[in-house]
Design a protein around this motif. Sequence first.
Motif, PDB file in Angstrom:
ATOM      1  N   CYS A 140      11.682  17.078   5.011  1.00 49.25           N
ATOM      2  CA  CYS A 140      10.383  17.740   4.845  1.00 49.25           C
ATOM      3  C   CYS A 140      10.089  18.711   5.984  1.00 49.25           C
ATOM      4  O   CYS A 140       9.602  19.814   5.769  1.00 49.25           O
ATOM      5  N   THR A 141      10.407  18.302   7.221  1.00 48.34           N
ATOM      6  CA  THR A 141      10.061  19.185   8.348  1.00 48.34           C
ATOM      7  C   THR A 141      10.910  20.455   8.303  1.00 48.34           C
ATOM      8  O   THR A 141      10.496  21.497   8.793  1.00 48.34           O
ATOM      9  N   CYS A 149       8.943  22.819   6.065  1.00 52.59           N
ATOM     10  CA  CYS A 149       7.525  23.071   6.370  1.00 52.59           C
ATOM     11  C   CYS A 149       7.387  24.397   7.117  1.00 52.59           C
ATOM     12  O   CYS A 149       8.046  24.623   8.129  1.00 52.59           O
ATOM     13  N   ARG A 191       5.893  20.557  13.169  1.00 54.48           N
ATOM     14  CA  ARG A 191       5.505  21.050  11.852  1.00 54.48           C
ATOM     15  C   ARG A 191       4.214  20.372  11.410  1.00 54.48           C
ATOM     16  O   ARG A 191       3.778  19.386  12.012  1.00 54.48           O
ATOM     17  N   ILE A 220       3.991  18.675   8.722  1.00 54.78           N
ATOM     18  CA  ILE A 220       4.426  17.324   8.376  1.00 54.78           C
ATOM     19  C   ILE A 220       5.381  16.897   9.472  1.00 54.78           C
ATOM     20  O   ILE A 220       6.268  17.661   9.884  1.00 54.78           O
ATOM     21  N   LEU A 274       1.297  13.865   7.249  1.00 56.11           N
ATOM     22  CA  LEU A 274       0.956  15.261   6.986  1.00 56.11           C
ATOM     23  C   LEU A 274      -0.361  15.569   7.692  1.00 56.11           C
ATOM     24  O   LEU A 274      -1.387  14.960   7.413  1.00 56.11           O
ATOM     25  N   CYS A 290      -1.807  21.932   7.565  1.00 54.33           N
ATOM     26  CA  CYS A 290      -1.139  22.180   6.285  1.00 54.33           C
ATOM     27  C   CYS A 290      -1.844  23.304   5.522  1.00 54.33           C
ATOM     28  O   CYS A 290      -3.069  23.353   5.479  1.00 54.33           O
ATOM     29  N   CYS A 294       1.468  25.478  -1.160  1.00 49.25           N
ATOM     30  CA  CYS A 294       2.757  25.359  -0.489  1.00 49.25           C
ATOM     31  C   CYS A 294       3.586  24.296  -1.202  1.00 49.25           C
ATOM     32  O   CYS A 294       4.380  24.606  -2.081  1.00 49.25           O
ATOM     33  N   LYS A 320       6.037  22.565  -0.373  1.00 43.14           N
ATOM     34  CA  LYS A 320       7.492  22.550  -0.180  1.00 43.14           C
ATOM     35  C   LYS A 320       8.008  21.155   0.188  1.00 43.14           C
ATOM     36  O   LYS A 320       9.057  20.721  -0.273  1.00 43.14           O
ATOM     37  N   CYS A 321       7.263  20.484   1.045  1.00 42.27           N
ATOM     38  CA  CYS A 321       7.707  19.175   1.512  1.00 42.27           C
ATOM     39  C   CYS A 321       7.864  18.195   0.346  1.00 42.27           C
ATOM     40  O   CYS A 321       8.837  17.461   0.250  1.00 42.27           O
TER      41      CYS A 321
END
Lengths: 648, 343
Positions: free
Chosen positions: A249-250, A253, A269, A271, A285, A290, A298, A300-301
Motif C-alpha cells: 500500500c505504501t 500511496c 505516506r 497509509i 490510514l 489521505c 484515490c 490506490k492502496c
Amino acid sequence: MKRTGVFVCHCGINIAGTVDVKKAAKELSKHKGVVHSEDYVYMCSDPGQNLILDAIKEKKLDNVVIACCSPTLHETTFRNASKSAGLNEFQCEIANIREQCSWVHKDMDKATEKAIKITKSAVEKVRRNESLEPISIPVTRRALVIGGGIAGIQSALDLANTGYEVILVERSPSIGGHMIQLSETFPTLDCSQCILTPKMVEVSKHSNIKLMTSSEIQEISGYVGNFKAKILKKPTYVDADKCTLCDECTKVCPVVVSNEFDLGLTGRRAIYIPFPQAIPATYTLDISACPGLLPIACGKCADVCEPGAIDFDMKPEIIEEEVGAIIVASGFDLYEKEMMGEYGYGKYPDVLDGLQFERLLSASGPTMGKVLRPSDHKEPKEVVFIQCAGSRDPELHCPYCSKICCMYTAKHAMLYKHHVHDGQAYIFYIDIRSGGKGYEEFVQRAVEEDGVLYLRGKVSKIFEEKGKIKVWGVDTLAGKDIEIDADMVVLATAMRPSEGAEELAKKLKIALDKDGFLSEAHPKLRPVESVTSGMFLAGAAQAPKDIPEAVAQASGAAAKAIAILSQERLFHAPTVAKVNVNLCTGCGMCVDVCPYDSLSLKDGKVEVNEVLCEGCGTCSATCLRAAIQIRNLTPLQVSEMIKVSLGG
Amino acid sequence: MVNLEDLKNEAHKLLKEGTVKYIIGYERGTNGLLPIPAFIKNPEDVERLIWDPTCVFNLTRFLVDEKRRKASEKEPDERPVGVIVKGCDSRALVVLLQEKFINRDDVYILGVSCEEAGVLDEKKLAKTLKGKKAKNIEFTKNDNFVVMTEDGKTEISAKEILAERCLECKANFPVIYDILLGEKVKRKSDKPFGSLEKFESLSKEERWTFWKEQLDKCIRCYACRSVCPMCYCDECVADTINFAVTADTTAEEKAQKIKWAEKSPVTSENFVYHLVRAIHLAGRCIDCGECERVCPLDIPLRLLNKKLEKEAKELFDYEVGFDPDQPSLVSSFKDEDPEDFIR
C-alpha cells in the motif's frame, strides 16, 4: 444532655509549644456538656488512645472531641479507637489545633484562646452528629489504563499479571510512547527498543489486556469501584486481522507527509505503519493526509491490497467499558519548538531537539544510526548541547526542572563521541543534576572518557554564518565569553504535559498543578493517587521523570488499583447530601453545581445518589432554600459552631 | 402603539374559547390613577382591562400564588392562566421558568411592549404635579407624557416622571410571549447602570453610613418580599416566624431550624435580612423595581439589586431573564471566569 469527652494533644511541642494545653483542657472542662477533659503528650500513641478508650467506658461518654492535628492525618485513628470503645465512629470529631492554630501563630495567649474556640466548636458539632454507618458498594473488578507509553504498559502488565482484566487505551496507532523513539537509555546505554518491545509484545498477547489504539477517552462517569468510560475508537481504515504487513500500500500511496515518529526528519505516506515493531502490527490510514476515502479520489492502496484489509467504510465507534479503577499515564510532550525561537529552533535545520537527536542516533532512525546533519548529510565535527532549553526559566518558559535533561544530554554527548571519534561535544549547563543510581558516575564518564566539554553558562545567541552555526555564550566559571562554530546544536527542551492532558483531566475530574501536570493527592505520602478516589497517576503525566521512575510509579499505581479491585465491596463515607423535600422547589441549581453528578431531579424534587456523593457541600451552599444539606454538617451545626466561636 | 381594544379582543377570545382559565391584567382602581390587578374569568369582563403607563405592577407574582392554590386543589383546572406582561415582567417569568418553578404549559403569556416609553414613578409624578391629581396619562411620540389634571392638559418630559428602571431598561418589550401586542422597539435608554454612579462614587465609610441610615428605617413589614416574584420560598431563611411546618415535618427537621436573624428591626438584624435577600436575588432579580416601589419607608432597595446585577454582568458576563434554558448565575461557571477575588 449528651456527655462529651475532650482530649487535647500536645503533639510533643508542635502544639504545646504555642498552645497552653493544660489551660485549654481546663477551660474546655467548663464547657456545657463536657464531662471529661484531659491533655496528653501524644494522643495518637497507644497509651494516648487508651486514655480515650478508658474515658469513653468509665465516664459513659456519648461522643468525643480530639483536639490535635489535621483530620486528614489521625481522624481514622481516633474514629477507630472510639469504635472499639463502643461508640459510633461519627461520634468522634477532630478539632484541628495544630495546622490551623499552633503552627501558624506565635502568641501563646491568643493561640490558646483560639485553640479553645476551635475545640468548643467541634464539641458543638459532635453533639449534633448523627450516628451513621458506611455505605457499601460493589466493585467492578477491571481497570482502565489511559496511555500506552512505558508507564501505561507497565501498569497494564502488572494488573493483567495479577489476574485483572485491563483496558489499555492509546490515542496514537501504536503503543510504545516516547520510549520507543529513544536510541539508548542512560546510565547503562542499553537499546531502548530492545528492552521495550518485549513488554509491548506481552501486552499484545496478554489474554487479560484489551488493547485499544487510535482511541481516546470521551467521557468518564461513576465513582471508585464503578466507573463508566466512553471510549472513542477512531477508524484506521485497515483491518488489523487481515493486514499481512506486505507494504504494497505504501508503495502506491501518492501522499508524503512529515513522519511524526522521526519528528519530521523523514517523511511517510498517508497509509503507514508507525514503526516496524508497532503494536498492533498493522498499517493505518492517516485520514488528514489521505486525498479521500472514495475510490474516485484515490483508492490506490485498496486496489493493491491483496488480503482486502483496507476498508474505507470504517466508522468511528463509541465503546463503553465499566471499570473499578483508572490509571492515567498520559505522558509528556516536548516544549513547543515555536517557543524556542531564541535558539534558532525551527529556523535552522541543524538545530535539533533532544528527541530528534535520539532518532539520529537510533539504529532504526533516518540515518541508520549515523550522526549526520539534516541540512547536508555531513558528519558534524563540533556539536553544542544546550541544557535547560525552556526549563528553569520562570520568566520566559517553564519554571520547573525537566529532570531528565542533564542525564540524556550527557548520554547524547557520549553517544555522539562513540559515533564521531574526532568530534568535540560541548554542553552548556546551569547545574548538573545527576541524582540517581549510577547517574553521577555516568556524567563523570562522559567528561573523563569521552572528553565532553562542560561549560557552565547560558547561550546568548545562535545564528548561521558560512555554513556553520555560531553559538555565542558565556563560561561563568572561567568568566569568559565563548564563541563556537558548531556544525549542529541540540537543545534539551523542556518536558511539558502531553497535548490534551488538560482536557483529559477535566473529563476525569482530576486536578492539574500550576505547570499543567496531573496533581497527586499528597506530594509525599500519596504520590500515585489523584485527588479523585479510584484514579491513579503514572509516569511523566504527573511530573517530569525518567524511565525507572516512571516504571516504579506505574507499578505503584497498579498496586493501588489492585488494592481496590481485590475487594468485594467498597465502603463510602455516609456524610452525604440529604434533601428536605418539603423545602425543595426543584429549581435544579444543585444538580448543575454538583461536581460528582450525584444529584438529579425526579417529580420536581431533587434526589441524591449517595454512592456518588462525596459530601463536598457545594449543593448545600448553592441552595437558596436550605433544602439540601450534608449529614453531620448541617446548617444548624455550622450555625452553632460559628456561635460558639464568637463567644455566644 | 399598543391598542387597548386589541388587548381586550385577544383576552375575550382566550376566555370565550376557554384557552385559559382566567386572565391576570390591570384595571382602574379607586385610588386615583393607580390601577389594581384584575383577575378576569368572564369574557364580558374584559372591558375592565386597561393598559397605560400607570400599569406598574409585576403581575407574575400572582403566578406564584396561583401555583400554590392549584397545588391545594383536589381537582385542579389544568388550563393555563393568562397573564399580561411587560418587558421586565416577562424576564421575571423567564427566571421562574428557568428555575422550573413555573411550567411553561401552565401560563399563557400576553406580552405588551412598553415600546419607547415605560411606566410611571408615582412618587415622581406627585412631586411634579405639586398636589394636583392626574386624571389621565398618555405617552406622545416626542418622549413626553400628556397628563390631564383638573387644571387641564400639561406636557411633561418622560425623563421626569418615568420610573428609574425604565430609564435603564435593557428590553422594554417582552422576551417571551404567546401573543405580542405592540412593537419590539426599544427606548433610547440611559446608561444601563446609571443609577449606581452616585452610590459607587462614595467611599466605603460613606456607603456604610448610607446603608446604615437606610436600613435602620426598615420596620420589617416584608412588603418587598411579598411583592417580589423571586421570593417564592415557602420558608424564608431571613425570617423565623413563617417556618413551613407541615403535617409531615419531622421532629428532626423542626429541631434543625435555625434563627439566622432576629425579628426585631435593629441594625444588625435588618442587615442580615436585606443582605441575604440581595444575595439570594443575585443573578435572579430582573429589576422590576417593585420592592423599592412598595417600601413604605422609601429604602432604595433597587440599588442593592442593581449593584449585584452589574457585578454579574461585569464579572461573569451574565444577563438575567432572556433565556429560560441558560443555567443560573450561581450554578454555572465558565473556564474564563475571573478568580482574582479568591485570595
